[in-house]
Design an enzyme around this catalytic site. Structure first.
Site, mmCIF file in Angstrom:
data_model
loop_
_atom_site.group_PDB
_atom_site.id
_atom_site.type_symbol
_atom_site.label_atom_id
_atom_site.label_comp_id
_atom_site.label_asym_id
_atom_site.label_seq_id
_atom_site.Cartn_x
_atom_site.Cartn_y
_atom_site.Cartn_z
ATOM 1 N N GLY A 143 70.274 55.866 30.927
ATOM 2 C CA GLY A 143 70.257 54.581 30.220
ATOM 3 C C GLY A 143 68.836 54.118 29.962
ATOM 4 O O GLY A 143 68.529 53.559 28.904
ATOM 5 N N LYS B 151 70.336 63.405 39.020
ATOM 6 C CA LYS B 151 69.953 62.365 38.036
ATOM 7 C C LYS B 151 68.868 61.462 38.614
ATOM 8 O O LYS B 151 67.920 61.089 37.927
ATOM 9 C CB LYS B 151 71.190 61.550 37.639
ATOM 10 C CG LYS B 151 70.929 60.513 36.562
ATOM 11 C CD LYS B 151 72.239 59.847 36.123
ATOM 12 C CE LYS B 151 72.100 59.047 34.837
ATOM 13 N NZ LYS B 151 71.390 57.780 34.942
ATOM 14 N N SER C 28 72.956 42.433 35.695
ATOM 15 C CA SER C 28 71.731 43.048 36.256
ATOM 16 C C SER C 28 70.460 42.255 35.931
ATOM 17 O O SER C 28 69.428 42.842 35.590
ATOM 18 C CB SER C 28 71.578 44.493 35.741
ATOM 19 O OG SER C 28 72.784 45.213 35.822
ATOM 20 N N ARG D 74 77.981 55.801 25.456
ATOM 21 C CA ARG D 74 77.446 54.606 26.125
ATOM 22 C C ARG D 74 76.974 53.604 25.067
ATOM 23 O O ARG D 74 76.460 53.986 24.013
ATOM 24 C CB ARG D 74 76.304 54.982 27.078
ATOM 25 C CG ARG D 74 76.760 55.842 28.244
ATOM 26 C CD ARG D 74 75.678 56.029 29.287
ATOM 27 N NE ARG D 74 75.440 54.808 30.048
ATOM 28 C CZ ARG D 74 74.530 54.697 31.015
ATOM 29 N NH1 ARG D 74 73.778 55.740 31.338
ATOM 30 N NH2 ARG D 74 74.366 53.562 31.653
ATOM 31 N N GLU E 209 74.771 48.400 40.118
ATOM 32 C CA GLU E 209 74.395 49.740 40.606
ATOM 33 C C GLU E 209 74.921 50.026 42.011
ATOM 34 O O GLU E 209 75.097 51.182 42.381
ATOM 35 C CB GLU E 209 72.865 49.782 40.703
ATOM 36 C CG GLU E 209 72.183 50.648 39.725
ATOM 37 C CD GLU E 209 70.665 50.671 39.984
ATOM 38 O OE1 GLU E 209 69.968 51.097 39.079
ATOM 39 O OE2 GLU E 209 70.176 50.270 41.061
HETATM 40 O O1 LIG Z 1 66.897 48.497 33.776
HETATM 41 C C1 LIG Z 1 67.242 49.315 34.623
HETATM 42 O O2 LIG Z 1 66.433 50.077 35.181
HETATM 43 C C2 LIG Z 1 68.662 49.370 35.002
HETATM 44 C C3 LIG Z 1 69.497 48.335 34.664
HETATM 45 C C4 LIG Z 1 70.933 48.305 35.034
HETATM 46 O O3 LIG Z 1 71.666 48.618 33.869
HETATM 47 P P1 LIG Z 1 72.922 47.718 33.313
HETATM 48 O O4 LIG Z 1 72.404 46.369 33.034
HETATM 49 O O5 LIG Z 1 73.364 48.473 32.132
HETATM 50 O O6 LIG Z 1 73.926 47.707 34.447
HETATM 51 C C5 LIG Z 1 71.247 49.316 36.131
HETATM 52 O O7 LIG Z 1 72.629 49.410 36.321
HETATM 53 C C6 LIG Z 1 70.637 50.662 35.799
HETATM 54 O O8 LIG Z 1 70.944 51.596 36.791
HETATM 55 C C7 LIG Z 1 69.130 50.542 35.755
HETATM 56 C C1 LIG Z 2 73.760 52.729 35.590
HETATM 57 C C2 LIG Z 2 72.870 53.599 36.068
HETATM 58 O O1 LIG Z 2 72.009 54.370 35.342
HETATM 59 P P1 LIG Z 2 71.398 54.266 33.869
HETATM 60 O O2 LIG Z 2 69.941 53.986 34.067
HETATM 61 O O3 LIG Z 2 71.659 55.592 33.244
HETATM 62 O O4 LIG Z 2 72.102 53.135 33.149
HETATM 63 C C3 LIG Z 2 72.745 53.840 37.523
HETATM 64 O O5 LIG Z 2 71.793 54.534 37.924
HETATM 65 O O6 LIG Z 2 73.584 53.331 38.306
#
Ligand SMILES: O=C(O)C1=C[C@@H](OP(=O)(O)O)[C@@H](O)[C@H](O)C1
Ligand SMILES: C=C(OP(=O)(O)O)C(=O)O
Length: 422
Positions: free
Chosen positions: A93, A405, A193, A121, A308
């Site tokens: 992501g 990952k 988040s 996604r 998370e």
């Molecule tokens: O900005 C980041 O580093 C993240 C934000 C979150 O994403 P979401 O807001 O899509 O849950 C989290 O779940 C992801 O693992 C990492």
């Molecule tokens: C949602 C997660 O990862 P991503 O950064 O791919 O969104 C995660 O690590 O839980």
């Protein structure tokens, strides 16, 4: 390549100190900020995992010189991202949502793609926002092509970030490099988040960028250079939680050293959750320690800010004495897999009692039995299977390699923690 793994069960309380590698979220933000700073930067304690290597390769593809051959990752001075390029986002992501806003200041065609699941996604919010800010992009999801023009006008944009905080973070990280800077306004159901957005804002400020986040749901980034910085990456507190959970489940005691006194990482909240389930949690010079109780209690908890942590908390909930409700996490349906469906399916298949709700999971602990726990290409599903396996003999995780990952050493770290490394 998938790798079936017999999850070790714990025959006695787990007692260990487990040092965890650097935070994925901080590493990938620091790499991106170094790529957007013409003077580069360095990272000490950077995570080395699939997600961070994908970020490094993405930046290299955009002409940014990243040297990760030594202990310290070095991004040398450079003229800024440039195309043409192809970027593999994998299932990360942070790559699919953070790199396109940065690539929008490059010139040339930049193609983005990723794993099959990454194509599902949510992504269109970022691409629509970039179009509104002046970018030319074909596509609404991976794969898509950005036709870079060597710069972006920027300005103000309203988005619905209720599906992912990463939409906001990605735009903010690059916003200072847009001609007019950037104002992002969120309009929709609450953004999940939020600590991750605070992480973005704090890191931007550390890199000398002026950010105004004084109004809820609105973030303003002033245009200007991004300073070079020598980042020191905190341990990944979300990746610490399966190890701490091992203490919670077995009535043992696990310490994670170098736990930061102040942090925007969501994993910090795990201490409160574990305490709410009956654990004793201490923070001192040794780090953060979870002491497991004789019997773990169920919990009713809103995980909207810290989604998370859900797979770890769900694994604890199935092993608790009473029922649990995990709320505020509908957005997890768009994560590495649909985490609500995956957790409910795997828990129920092994005899547990989990029901998907509109925004989370209701879990009734029931005796579970041996069987296969599917990881769905999701590192946190795999580690949740490992936690359940401590208490339920005969659990096989179908793909432990997916932990690469964010934590490639997971199987050997787990074995070391249990004191039975072969
Ligand atoms: O900005 C980041 O580093 C993240 C934000 C979150 O994403 P979401 O807001 O899509 O849950 C989290 O779940 C992801 O693992 C990492
Ligand atoms: C949602 C997660 O990862 P991503 O950064 O791919 O969104 C995660 O690590 O839980």
């Amino acid at each position: 390549m998938t790798q079936t793994w017999a999850a070790p069960s714990a025959t006695e309380p787990v007692r260990a100190t487990v040092a965890v590698p650097g935070s994925k979220s901080i590493t990938n933000r620091a790499l991106l900020l170094a790529a957007l700073s013409e003077r580069g930067g360095t990272l000490t304690g950077a995570l080395r995992s699939r997600d961070s290597l994908l970020m490094i390769e993405a930046l290299r593809a955009l002409g940014v010189p990243v040297d990760d051959s030594g202990d310290v990752v070095v991004v040398a001075a450079h003229p800024g991202p440039r195309g043409p390029a192809r970027v593999d986002c994998g299932l990360a992501g942070t790559v699919m949502r953070f790199v396109p806003p940065a690539a929008a200041i490059a010139d040339g065609d930049i193609g983005f793609d990723g794993d099959p699941r990454a194509r599902e996604r949510p992504m269109s919010t970022v691409l629509d926002a970039l179009r509104a800010l002046g970018a030319d992009i074909d596509g609404d999801a991976l794969p898509f092509t950005l036709h870079g023009k060597g710069g972006l006008p920027g300005g103000a944009v309203t988005i619905d970030a209720s599906a992912s905080s990463q939409f906001v973070s990605g735009l903010l990280l690059a916003g200072a490099r847009y001609e007019a800077g950037l104002t992002v306004h969120h309009d929709g159901k609450p953004v999940p988040s939020l600590p991750h957005i605070d992480m973005t804002v704090q890191m931007l400020r550390t890199a000398g960028v002026t950010v105004d986040d004084s109004e809820p749901n609105t973030w303003r980034v002033e245009p200007g250079p991004i300073a070079a910085h020598d980042w020191v990456v905190e341990p990944d507190l979300s990746n610490a939680t399966p190890f701490l959970a091992a203490a919670a489940v077995t009535g043992g005691s696990v310490t994670v050293p170098d736990w930061p006194a102040h942090t925007t990482q969501p994993g910090d909240v795990f201490g409160e959750i574990a305490a709410g389930m009956g654990c004793t949690v201490t923070r001192d010079a040794a780090g953060l320690t979870v002491h497991g109780p004789g019997r773990l209690q169920g919990i009713d908890v809103d995980l909207h800010d810290v989604g998370e942590l859900t797979p770890t908390v769900a694994a604890l909930a199935v092993l608790a004495d009473g029922p649990s409700v995990l709320r505020g996490i509908a957005h997890l349906r768009g994560h590495e897999t649909d985490r609500l469906a995956a957790l409910a399916t795997e828990i129920n298949a092994l005899g547990g009692g989990a029901t998907e709700t509109e925004d989370g999971l209701a879990i009734r602990p029931m005796p579970m039995h041996a069987g296969r726990w599917h990881a769905y290409d999701d590192h946190r599903m795999a580690t949740a299977g490992a936690i359940v396996g401590l208490a339920v003999p005969g659990i096989e995780v179908d793909d432990i390699a997916t932990t690469a990952k964010t934590l490639p050493d997971f199987p050997s770290m787990w074995a070391r923690m249990l004191g039975n490394q072969r």
